[in-house]
Motif scaffolding. Sequence first.
Motif, PDB file in Angstrom:
ATOM      1  N   ARG A  93       0.828  -1.199   0.000  1.00 24.07           N
ATOM      2  CA  ARG A  93       0.000   0.000   0.000  1.00 24.07           C
ATOM      3  C   ARG A  93       0.873   1.263   0.000  1.00 24.07           C
ATOM      4  NH1 ARG A  93      -4.404  -1.654   4.746  1.00 24.07           N
ATOM      5  NH2 ARG A  93      -5.460  -3.340   3.577  1.00 24.07           N
ATOM      6  N   LEU A  94       1.978   1.229   0.748  1.00 26.13           N
ATOM      7  CA  LEU A  94       2.869   2.386   0.786  1.00 26.13           C
ATOM      8  C   LEU A  94       3.497   2.635  -0.579  1.00 26.13           C
ATOM      9  CD1 LEU A  94       4.228   4.570   2.538  1.00 26.13           C
ATOM     10  CD2 LEU A  94       6.024   2.899   3.071  1.00 26.13           C
ATOM     11  N   GLN A  95       3.794   1.541  -1.312  1.00 26.28           N
ATOM     12  CA  GLN A  95       4.394   1.689  -2.640  1.00 26.28           C
ATOM     13  C   GLN A  95       3.440   2.350  -3.625  1.00 26.28           C
ATOM     14  OE1 GLN A  95       5.829  -2.001  -4.245  1.00 26.28           O
ATOM     15  NE2 GLN A  95       7.200  -0.977  -5.712  1.00 26.28           N
ATOM     16  N   LYS A  96       2.149   2.185  -3.404  1.00 26.52           N
ATOM     17  CA  LYS A  96       1.165   2.851  -4.258  1.00 26.52           C
ATOM     18  C   LYS A  96       1.118   4.358  -3.996  1.00 26.52           C
ATOM     19  CE  LYS A  96      -1.847  -1.194  -4.635  1.00 26.52           C
ATOM     20  NZ  LYS A  96      -3.210  -1.749  -4.345  1.00 26.52           N
ATOM     21  N   VAL A  97       1.527   4.755  -2.782  1.00 27.16           N
ATOM     22  CA  VAL A  97       1.514   6.178  -2.418  1.00 27.16           C
ATOM     23  C   VAL A  97       2.779   6.866  -2.908  1.00 27.16           C
ATOM     24  CG1 VAL A  97       1.409   7.819  -0.506  1.00 27.16           C
ATOM     25  CG2 VAL A  97       0.058   5.713  -0.414  1.00 27.16           C
ATOM     26  N   ARG A  98       3.937   6.196  -2.740  1.00 27.86           N
ATOM     27  CA  ARG A  98       5.223   6.764  -3.146  1.00 27.86           C
ATOM     28  C   ARG A  98       6.202   5.621  -3.362  1.00 27.86           C
ATOM     29  NH1 ARG A  98       8.696   5.928   0.815  1.00 27.86           N
ATOM     30  NH2 ARG A  98       8.010   5.889   3.002  1.00 27.86           N
ATOM     31  N   PRO A  99       7.310   5.878  -4.066  1.00 28.54           N
ATOM     32  CA  PRO A  99       8.310   4.818  -4.264  1.00 28.54           C
ATOM     33  C   PRO A  99       8.976   4.435  -2.948  1.00 28.54           C
ATOM     34  CG  PRO A  99       8.578   6.590  -5.862  1.00 28.54           C
ATOM     35  CD  PRO A  99       7.608   7.087  -4.843  1.00 28.54           C
ATOM     36  N   LEU A 100       9.275   3.163  -2.802  1.00 25.65           N
ATOM     37  CA  LEU A 100       9.945   2.678  -1.600  1.00 25.65           C
ATOM     38  C   LEU A 100      11.429   3.027  -1.647  1.00 25.65           C
ATOM     39  CD1 LEU A 100       8.303  -0.844  -1.133  1.00 25.65           C
ATOM     40  CD2 LEU A 100       7.669   1.328  -0.072  1.00 25.65           C
ATOM     41  N   THR A 101      12.021   3.230  -0.463  1.00 26.24           N
ATOM     42  CA  THR A 101      13.431   3.564  -0.334  1.00 26.24           C
ATOM     43  C   THR A 101      14.148   2.459   0.428  1.00 26.24           C
ATOM     44  OG1 THR A 101      13.063   4.787   1.713  1.00 26.24           O
ATOM     45  CG2 THR A 101      12.878   6.013  -0.365  1.00 26.24           C
ATOM     46  N   SER A 102      15.461   2.608   0.551  1.00 24.33           N
ATOM     47  CA  SER A 102      16.238   1.625   1.309  1.00 24.33           C
ATOM     48  C   SER A 102      15.822   1.632   2.775  1.00 24.33           C
ATOM     49  CB  SER A 102      17.734   1.930   1.185  1.00 24.33           C
ATOM     50  OG  SER A 102      18.019   3.248   1.636  1.00 24.33           O
ATOM     51  N   GLY A 103      15.462   2.822   3.302  1.00 29.01           N
ATOM     52  CA  GLY A 103      14.982   2.886   4.681  1.00 29.01           C
ATOM     53  C   GLY A 103      13.691   2.114   4.873  1.00 29.01           C
ATOM     54  N   ASP A 104      12.837   2.124   3.864  1.00 34.78           N
ATOM     55  CA  ASP A 104      11.597   1.353   3.956  1.00 34.78           C
ATOM     56  C   ASP A 104      11.884  -0.140   3.987  1.00 34.78           C
ATOM     57  OD1 ASP A 104      10.062   3.673   3.893  1.00 34.78           O
ATOM     58  OD2 ASP A 104      10.088   3.725   1.706  1.00 34.78           O
ATOM     59  N   THR A 105      12.910  -0.577   3.254  1.00 28.81           N
ATOM     60  CA  THR A 105      13.277  -2.000   3.264  1.00 28.81           C
ATOM     61  C   THR A 105      13.740  -2.422   4.650  1.00 28.81           C
ATOM     62  OG1 THR A 105      13.932  -1.805   0.942  1.00 28.81           O
ATOM     63  CG2 THR A 105      14.692  -3.747   2.155  1.00 28.81           C
ATOM     64  N   ILE A 106      14.566  -1.581   5.276  1.00 27.61           N
ATOM     65  CA  ILE A 106      15.029  -1.904   6.641  1.00 27.61           C
ATOM     66  C   ILE A 106      13.858  -1.903   7.600  1.00 27.61           C
ATOM     67  CG2 ILE A 106      16.496  -1.118   8.524  1.00 27.61           C
ATOM     68  CD1 ILE A 106      18.356   0.118   6.440  1.00 27.61           C
ATOM     69  N   LEU A 107      12.971  -0.928   7.462  1.00 34.43           N
ATOM     70  CA  LEU A 107      11.823  -0.840   8.357  1.00 34.43           C
ATOM     71  C   LEU A 107      10.883  -2.023   8.161  1.00 34.43           C
ATOM     72  CD1 LEU A 107      10.839   1.164  10.502  1.00 34.43           C
ATOM     73  CD2 LEU A 107       9.440   2.250   8.743  1.00 34.43           C
TER      74      LEU A 107
END
Length: 353
Positions: A93-107
């Motif tokens: 769902r977050l990816q639909k709002v904005r592109p994922l980052t490396s911080g999102d992968t860790i989180l």
Amino acid sequence: MVCFHSSIKSLLITFGPFIITRAIGYLRSPPAYVNGPKRPIRPVPPHVSRALNILFITACFSLLSTFPYFQPENIFVVTHSRLQTPSDVLFARLQKVRPLTSGDTILKSKLVSMDARLLYLTYGPSPLAECTFCNSNSPFSYLYYSFPSIVAPHILHIAVLGVVTSSLLSGREGNFWRSKATIAGVGLALAEISAFGTYNYKNNSTATRPTDLDAFHWRIQVYRGVAIALIDALLAWGLYLSSTNRKFVQPFSPAERLESATRTLEAASSRLRADGALRSAVVRDEVLRGKMQSYWVAEGNIMGQIYEEPDVLDSVNGALRRLNVQQITEEAGRYADGVIGALPGLQPEVTLE
């Protein structure tokens, strides 16, 4: 949370009218001046005006910091997800709002347990993504890691309060509020630390809807910004009132009273010397001396004619009947004794029998 708001509302309803009434009465009451005459109301001094400008800027920045744009992103709010939403679904769902980052992968790798998600809502995303020694078995480890970021805004705020209340910037007016402003800044920092230390991070464990989640980390940041702005506004208000002599006026110090009395005596002495020189010049000049004598003779004739009128005589006699001649004579004697006693060489001689 609902219970907390209900308690606050009950307290405001109970004590609000009393506090507001007393505050309005205090503001409308005239200021109390002790040990000397009151200070006249004046415009804001330039040095205090600079301090007020600094407080206005810091209050604006504090309020701006409460806007969502300046705060870290809360993925549960952005995606409108429940706390029990699986990580894959949550970040999809977050990816639909904005592109994922490396911080999102860790989180994403951290938010696999319920305790981690509860700690995320309590301390924000940074401790979960960056802290290397934190773990869910020791919740206070996240508080230890977050401690510098918690106290840093307060240290900066206390430094600003110290600058605007320093004698170099705002003079005596700011120095009057220095201890009070420092206590308020330190008290606010201790209150936030205490709030984090006593908050039960498992409060959200029973929340089943996104609207039931208590995002403590984001809520406390809003409270912090509003509280800092409120302290700055109150300090600016106090500085304005005290610097313009409207309220919180400090009485004249003994040195100031002595200086004022000295200036008054010097002005009176200067006027007496000028009057003496003028009188001496009048007496030495024959024409001016004649005019002065003519004036006083004419003045005596006019006043004599006035006192001979029946109405004036009746009024004077009535006033004399109401006076206590003996008391006036005694007061005049005491005044004369005091004047003569203060002059050297004129004290009455004391004879010993």
